[in-house]
Design an enzyme around this catalytic site. Structure first.
Site, mmCIF file in Angstrom:
data_model
loop_
_atom_site.group_PDB
_atom_site.id
_atom_site.type_symbol
_atom_site.label_atom_id
_atom_site.label_comp_id
_atom_site.label_asym_id
_atom_site.label_seq_id
_atom_site.Cartn_x
_atom_site.Cartn_y
_atom_site.Cartn_z
ATOM 1 N N TRP A 277 -25.624 124.608 -33.792
ATOM 2 C CA TRP A 277 -25.185 123.764 -32.663
ATOM 3 C C TRP A 277 -26.344 122.816 -32.418
ATOM 4 C CZ3 TRP A 277 -26.432 122.313 -27.647
ATOM 5 C CH2 TRP A 277 -25.376 121.854 -26.843
ATOM 6 N N ASN B 227 -33.236 129.723 -34.906
ATOM 7 C CA ASN B 227 -32.508 129.570 -33.653
ATOM 8 C C ASN B 227 -33.578 129.401 -32.586
ATOM 9 O OD1 ASN B 227 -30.746 129.741 -31.492
ATOM 10 N ND2 ASN B 227 -30.533 131.970 -31.605
ATOM 11 N N GLY B 228 -33.602 128.243 -31.928
ATOM 12 C CA GLY B 228 -34.631 128.023 -30.917
ATOM 13 C C GLY B 228 -35.131 126.594 -30.950
ATOM 14 N N LYS C 272 -20.505 129.466 -27.724
ATOM 15 C CA LYS C 272 -20.259 130.664 -26.921
ATOM 16 C C LYS C 272 -21.496 131.100 -26.135
ATOM 17 C CE LYS C 272 -17.761 134.293 -25.765
ATOM 18 N NZ LYS C 272 -16.687 134.043 -24.788
ATOM 19 N N ARG D 97 -21.230 130.694 -32.003
ATOM 20 C CA ARG D 97 -22.549 130.334 -31.471
ATOM 21 C C ARG D 97 -22.884 128.877 -31.724
ATOM 22 N NH1 ARG D 97 -25.837 134.992 -30.299
ATOM 23 N NH2 ARG D 97 -27.611 133.616 -30.124
ATOM 24 N N HIS E 232 -9.708 115.081 2.848
ATOM 25 C CA HIS E 232 -11.004 114.459 3.129
ATOM 26 C C HIS E 232 -11.447 113.544 1.991
ATOM 27 C CE1 HIS E 232 -11.301 116.843 6.744
ATOM 28 N NE2 HIS E 232 -10.884 117.886 6.025
ATOM 29 N N GLU F 133 -11.773 123.288 -20.541
ATOM 30 C CA GLU F 133 -12.568 123.534 -21.754
ATOM 31 C C GLU F 133 -11.711 123.679 -23.007
ATOM 32 O OE1 GLU F 133 -13.857 128.109 -20.802
ATOM 33 O OE2 GLU F 133 -15.194 127.009 -22.117
ATOM 34 N N CYS G 43 -27.633 128.924 -32.102
ATOM 35 C CA CYS G 43 -27.186 129.000 -33.493
ATOM 36 C C CYS G 43 -26.926 130.448 -33.886
ATOM 37 C CB CYS G 43 -28.255 128.427 -34.409
ATOM 38 S SG CYS G 43 -28.714 126.757 -33.953
ATOM 39 N N LYS H 297 -11.048 126.905 -17.331
ATOM 40 C CA LYS H 297 -10.395 127.339 -18.574
ATOM 41 C C LYS H 297 -9.566 126.207 -19.161
ATOM 42 C CE LYS H 297 -11.865 129.988 -19.291
ATOM 43 N NZ LYS H 297 -12.931 130.877 -19.103
ATOM 44 N N GLU I 77 -11.936 129.059 -11.699
ATOM 45 C CA GLU I 77 -11.994 129.606 -13.051
ATOM 46 C C GLU I 77 -10.811 129.106 -13.890
ATOM 47 O OE1 GLU I 77 -13.879 130.753 -15.054
ATOM 48 O OE2 GLU I 77 -12.616 131.698 -16.561
HETATM 49 O O1 M6R Z 1 -22.511 134.615 -21.661
HETATM 50 P P1 M6R Z 1 -22.391 134.165 -20.242
HETATM 51 O O2 M6R Z 1 -21.325 134.890 -19.491
HETATM 52 O O3 M6R Z 1 -23.698 134.176 -19.498
HETATM 53 O O4 M6R Z 1 -21.925 132.660 -20.330
HETATM 54 C C1 M6R Z 1 -21.805 131.875 -19.182
HETATM 55 C C2 M6R Z 1 -20.992 130.641 -19.465
HETATM 56 O O5 M6R Z 1 -21.589 129.884 -20.463
HETATM 57 C C3 M6R Z 1 -19.569 130.976 -19.905
HETATM 58 O O6 M6R Z 1 -18.929 131.771 -18.960
HETATM 59 C C4 M6R Z 1 -18.759 129.688 -20.117
HETATM 60 O O7 M6R Z 1 -18.566 129.042 -18.902
HETATM 61 C C5 M6R Z 1 -17.438 130.001 -20.808
HETATM 62 N N1 M6R Z 1 -17.306 129.197 -21.978
HETATM 63 C C6 M6R Z 1 -16.257 129.684 -19.995
HETATM 64 O O8 M6R Z 1 -15.084 130.040 -20.634
#
Ligand code: M6R
Length: 627
Positions: free
Chosen positions: A96, A120-121, A622, A48, A522, A506, A23, A503, A499
């Site tokens: 969140w 937050n927690g 995030k 967040r 396979h 998501e 959060c 992207k 990667e």
């Molecule tokens: O803050 P971090 O780099 O540790 O976060 C890791 C992942 O949560 C982050 O890279 C996530 O996969 C991204 N949303 C991807 O775009």
């Protein structure tokens, strides 16, 4: 502050596993109206968590005013317009949800008696506390946070600090709490365990927040509240106490972000802005680390022995950050011939990792707060491994868990989908690989200098891709209606596609799989039909011919293939494709950089053309502080 005499230590086992919410928290006390400050900060902190938002404002001699709702910060803003909110001290929250569904009632702040709390927690013993204080019929929400508010209210007999200490001695779990006491209408209290809190002065008062993004508009100097310490924020004074009441001097950090970096500056979405910022972010990350044409971590204070004495390397990270580690592994293994493992931080503990004093554990993280990565590091510490962080956020928790830190200078990354943080993490790996190769003698000076010259070309090559983004947009338009999609490649291309595929899924919600081309036969090729577009990436000399065969195999099953190919190899592939895009020539090892930009743009444009909220994809946040 008097010694509290309360034993708070036994409640906290820092080595146990922790989970918490993701959060955003903000607090302000000063001489300005708090409503606008809170709303602006919550907009910045929305990455967040964005399923509900709320604020509480202290009103002298009246009950604290609370406004909250399920939905976005824009919904809260509208609610605030229709409500009279006057006051110069208050707290705000963006949520969140994990504990209690998404509802107005569950949105923070939560109030009990004269006490209002944002959190937050996660409070692990909330049901025990609910029973102990007979709260079953009194709670209005399903959150553990309201239980904390009730316990605080129970212990409050006029002294906020004592109420906090007594409460903290009873609660188990992770928390950062922002607290208002009605009797102290100009003061905000904060306390934390694991979950971060930063605090700072600005021209008009004092601020606290869950991360620095919310502060950079107001100040560059801030401090991280130490764990299990209480901060008392008044308009002209911030005091930090340990739980025994002893005043502690906070350690201020200077941030190198500026306010314009956390604004959209004319772009419709942060993701586009952040993609466009990559050439500059790469320059900022590599240039201070080049001395006499060679990579150097002297300014980071990292001794060469860290690289020369390590026999093994283990990269721990999540999501995009983990994907940067895969590229790092290929580079280090091929350049230095040293074994590198890349482990998903969330799986680390369950793989019985073989690490010891000779292992260098590299944790990669944009936020520096990802709980799985943090837990993996704690495990590595117990095993005696050396720990190096590649992190974007200064002073974040992961940096404090590592002996050495390489900061990426990507600046604030606001879009949930990571772009510039990823490519700056890659840049850090190129620097590490080259420094190691030079120190270990697998690269002589000339070779290391030539490698560094190529690295410095990356920003210009990225710009070449960015300049032709209209062609990429054309590719994206043809993918908008896909339900499933494959990305195929080999070697470094496969790592790059993992990667690129993350992207795309998501931000566009298209089911996308990155597959090692050789593995298709396979099993997975059974899924290829005319309905499944395939993006093929070809940037490595050693795989061109094999990759072309694999592309023909999927084409033979009806797939429309979109080819991304290094310009140099384009002429050797004369087949017909649905669309193709040539990537500017760099040495093969560096092609991941321009290729990543192209893949990011595909994901961005698909999401944009689908009319989605590019920066805030559904279900995500995030900063992932939940295990
Ligand atoms: O803050 P971090 O780099 O540790 O976060 C890791 C992942 O949560 C982050 O890279 C996530 O996969 C991204 N949303 C991807 O775009």
């Amino acid at each position: 502050m008097e010694n509290t005499g309360i034993n708070t230590k036994f409640r906290f086992d820092h080595n146990r596993k922790v989970r918490n919410f993701m959060c955003g928290i903000i607090g302000y006390t000063g001489n300005k109206q708090v409503k606008d400050i809170v709303l602006d900060a919550l907009t910045l902190l929305e990455y967040r968590g964005y399923d509900s938002a709320g604020m509480a404002v202290s009103v002298p001699e009246k009950p604290t005013k609370i406004i909250k709702c399920a939905g976005r910060v824009t919904d809260l803003r509208k609610l605030c317009e229709s409500n009279e909110i006057e006051g110069t001290c208050g707290i705000g929250h963006t949520r969140w949800a994990t504990h209690g569904g998404v509802s107005d009632e569950n949105a923070h702040p939560h109030k009990s008696g004269k006490i209002t709390v944002i959190h937050n927690g996660i409070i692990e013993n909330y049901s025990e506390l609910t029973r102990k204080y007979d709260l079953q019929d009194k709670l209005r929400s399903q959150t553990d946070t309201e239980v904390v508010a009730a316990v605080l209210a129970h212990h409050f007999t006029g002294d906020p600090f004592m109420a906090i200490v007594k409460t903290v001695s009873e609660i188990k779990g992770t928390f950062s709490l922002g607290i208002l006491f009605e009797d102290n209408p100009d003061t905000i209290y904060a306390v934390r365990n694991v979950s971060p809190i930063v605090a700072a002065f600005c021209d008009t008062g004092a601020l606290l927040a869950s991360d620095v993004t919310a502060l950079c508009k107001y100040t560059k100097e801030y401090f991280v509240l130490p764990e299990l310490h209480v901060a008392e924020l008044k308009p002209h004074k911030i005091t930090v106490y340990d739980l025994n009441g002893k005043e502690v001097a906070p350690e201020y950090i200077t941030m190198d972000w500026d306010v314009t970096q956390s604004e959209k500056n004319g772009y419709p979405f942060f993701m586009e802005k952040e993609i466009m910022e990559q050439p500059e972010a790469i320059r900022k990350t590599i240039m201070p680390r080049i001395r006499n044409n060679l990579p150097s971590f002297e300014a980071d204070g990292i001794p060469d022995s860290l690289f020369t004495e390590s026999k093994r390397i283990c990269v721990v990270a999540c999501g995009t950050a983990m994907h940067s580690g895969l590229v790092g592994k290929s580079l280090i293994q091929s350049m230095i011939n040293i074994h590198v493992d890349v482990v998903l931080a969330s799986e680390f503990m369950y793989t019985n990792p073989v690490i010891d004093e000779d292992t260098l554990v590299i944790a990669v993280s944009q936020s520096g707060e990802t709980i799985d990565t943090l837990e993996a590091l704690k495990f590595a510490r117990k095993k005696g491994a050396k720990r190096l962080a590649i992190v974007n956020v200064k002073g974040s928790t992961i940096t404090r868990e590592c002996e050495q830190v390489i900061y990426t200078y990507a600046g604030p990354e606001i879009a949930v989908a990571s772009t510039k943080a990823y490519t700056t993490q890659l840049a850090a790996f190129y620097l590490i690989a080259c420094r190691m190769a030079y120190l270990k003698g697998t690269f002589d000076e000339e070779k290391a200098e030539s490698f560094m010259r190529e690295l410095q070309k990356v920003p210009a090559m990225m710009e070449k891709v960015l300049d032709r983004r209209d062609i990429i947009h054309k590719i994206a338009r043809k993918l908008v209606n896909a339900r499933d999609l494959f990305m195929i490649g080999r070697g470094l291309d496969y790592s790059t596609l993992l990667e690129g595929s993350l992207k795309l899924k998501e931000v566009s919600y298209i089911h996308s799989e990155a597959y090692a081309s050789g593995e298709l036969k396979h099993g997975t090729i059974a899924l290829i039909t005319e309905e499944t577009p395939v993006i093929a990436l070809v940037t490595q000399a050693c795989i061109v011919l094999k990759e072309v065969s694999n592309i023909r195999e999927v084409q033979a099953r009806g797939a429309r293939v979109f080819l991304l190919i290094k310009e140099e190899y384009a002429s050797s592939v004369t087949d017909k494709f649905e669309e193709s895009f040539t990537l500017p020539d760099m040495e093969d090892d560096f092609m991941v950089m321009p290729a990543s930009v192209a893949l990011q743009l595909i994901a961005y444009y698909v999401s944009l053309d689908k009319g989605l909220d590019v920066d805030k994809p559904r279900n995500l946040a995030k900063v992932v502080t939940v295990e």
